[in-house]
Design an enzyme around this catalytic site. Structure first.
Site, PDB file in Angstrom:
ATOM      1  N   ASP A   1      15.838  97.448  18.781  1.00 50.66           N
ATOM      2  CA  ASP A   1      14.505  98.044  18.824  1.00 50.66           C
ATOM      3  C   ASP A   1      13.480  97.062  18.251  1.00 50.66           C
ATOM      4  OD1 ASP A   1      12.958 100.860  18.981  1.00 50.66           O
ATOM      5  OD2 ASP A   1      12.243  99.678  17.282  1.00 50.66           O
TER       6      ASP A   1
ATOM      7  N   TYR B   1       5.653  93.280  15.607  1.00 44.03           N
ATOM      8  CA  TYR B   1       6.566  92.730  14.599  1.00 44.03           C
ATOM      9  C   TYR B   1       6.517  91.191  14.597  1.00 44.03           C
ATOM     10  CZ  TYR B   1       8.568  97.480  14.951  1.00 44.03           C
ATOM     11  OH  TYR B   1       8.768  98.837  15.012  1.00 44.03           O
TER      12      TYR B   1
ATOM     13  N   LYS C   1       7.426  97.851  22.227  1.00 43.22           N
ATOM     14  CA  LYS C   1       6.317  98.818  22.105  1.00 43.22           C
ATOM     15  C   LYS C   1       4.971  98.162  22.361  1.00 43.22           C
ATOM     16  CE  LYS C   1       9.074 100.840  18.405  1.00 43.22           C
ATOM     17  NZ  LYS C   1       9.664  99.702  17.693  1.00 43.22           N
TER      18      LYS C   1
ATOM     19  N   HIS D   1       3.202 102.512  20.978  1.00 45.66           N
ATOM     20  CA  HIS D   1       3.611 102.416  19.568  1.00 45.66           C
ATOM     21  C   HIS D   1       2.967 103.496  18.687  1.00 45.66           C
ATOM     22  CE1 HIS D   1       5.170  99.167  16.577  1.00 45.66           C
ATOM     23  NE2 HIS D   1       5.305 100.370  16.067  1.00 45.66           N
TER      24      HIS D   1
END
Ligand code: A2P
Length: 312
Positions: free
Chosen positions: A45, A50, A79, A112
């Site tokens: 994931d 990130y 996302k 997200h």
């Protein structure tokens, strides 16, 4: 071999995955993901925000090149970030992710958050008072292009993350391709029983992020951590398991799909070694009773579409 659950579009979703948010320092994430795949993880994931998708992708591609897995054997989620919600930017968002990962398609692409931020600059645009600069995009307009992403083969499935029940229902009312997942914070101190039941009734699987309560996060510093909970430790002792394993097993028995992260080899192994025992209905009930509405991940709380101001 990790078990799977069927999504509402009939695709198989491995019932535990590896979270990659802060999953190690720069340069470490690639090794973590490679090791996770070696020991059996088949669900990764990630997210554009990130800022480690190049490393995640390098690990997946290395394991494909080595013959450890084929692309079809691994379930990859990413996302759409808040600065890409405008319909004309959604394709840019997914294409950046695919290019960073070096993959041709995602298995699952999530919105997200239900709210958008000012486009075009920083991923975290803030004003002089350190407040996020919102953008007035309705996630229903974003959703239409998410559906296009499926039709173009850029992702197999689409879903939501951090949406409350009212926001999910708005999407369901217009969707021609249904969201398969809502990914939310979920652990024994925020057990989300109502939102899980709501999603289940509508054929949406809940992915549980921060399943261990993100014990090392700054936000958790002053709040009790579920891993240290005496009841969980007592149950762990009875099963000769760790508190982390009890929590992950609890989440799975409730039908959610936890995505714990760890940059430590033993703990990565420990977190998927949860398929050789079962919690009894009494144990499940006693863990249910630990719920205390502790939320680790609060973010942009003054945005008008902030999801967590209603009961569920
Ligand atoms: P580490 O990377 O040193 O293992 P969450 O997934 O809820 O956000 O929690 C992630 C945090 O929990 C990480 O800081 C990770 O630290 C720690 N962690 C992961 N697995 C375990 C485990 N089995 N036992 C204790 N701590 C764990």
């Amino acid at each position: 071999m990790i078990l799977t659950v069927k999504l509402n579009d009939n695709l198989d979703f491995p019932i535990i995955g590896l979270g990659t948010y802060n999953a190690g320092k720069e340069g470490e994430v690639e090794e973590v993901v490679k090791h996770a795949i070696d020991i059996g993880y088949r669900h990764i994931d990630g997210a554009l925000v990130y800022e480690n998708e190049k490393e995640v992708g390098a690990a997946i591609k290395a394991k494909i090149a080595e013959g450890v897995i084929m692309r079809d054997d691994i379930f990859v989620t990413s996302k759409l970030w808040n600065t890409y919600h405008k319909p004309e930017l959604v394709m840019q968002g997914i294409k950046k992710t695919l290019s960073d990962l070096g993959l041709e398609y995602l298995d699952l692409y999530l919105v997200h958050w239900p709210f958008a931020f000012q486009e075009g600059g920083s991923l975290m645009p803030k004003d002089e008072n350190d407040k996020f600069i919102p953008s007035d995009v309705d996630y229903l307009d974003t959703w239409k292009v998410m559906e296009e992403c499926v039709k173009l083969g850029l992702t197999k499935s689409v879903g939501l993350s951090n949406f409350n029940s009212e926001q999910i229902q708005r999407v369901l009312d217009v969707a021609t391709i249904k969201p398969v997942v809502n990914q939310i914070e979920c652990h024994p101190y925020l057990n989300q029983s109502k939102l899980i039941a709501f999603c289940k009734e509508r054929g949406i699987v809940v992915t549980a992020y921060s399943p261990l309560g993100s014990p090392n996060s700054i936000a958790m510093a002053d709040t009790p951590a579920p891993l240290k909970d005496p009841k969980l430790q007592e149950i762990a002792k009875e099963h000769e398991k760790t508190a982390a394993q009890i929590i992950l097993r609890y989440l799975i028995q409730h039908g959610t799909v936890p995505i714990p992260k760890s940059s430590n080899k033993e703990r990565l192994k420990e977190n998927i070694d949860i398929f050789n025992f079962k919690l009894s209905p009494q144990e499940m009930a006693s863990i249910d009773a630990l719920d205390r509405n502790v939320r680790v991940c609060t973010f942009a709380e003054d945005h008008k579409l902030y999801p967590f101001n209603i009961e569920f």
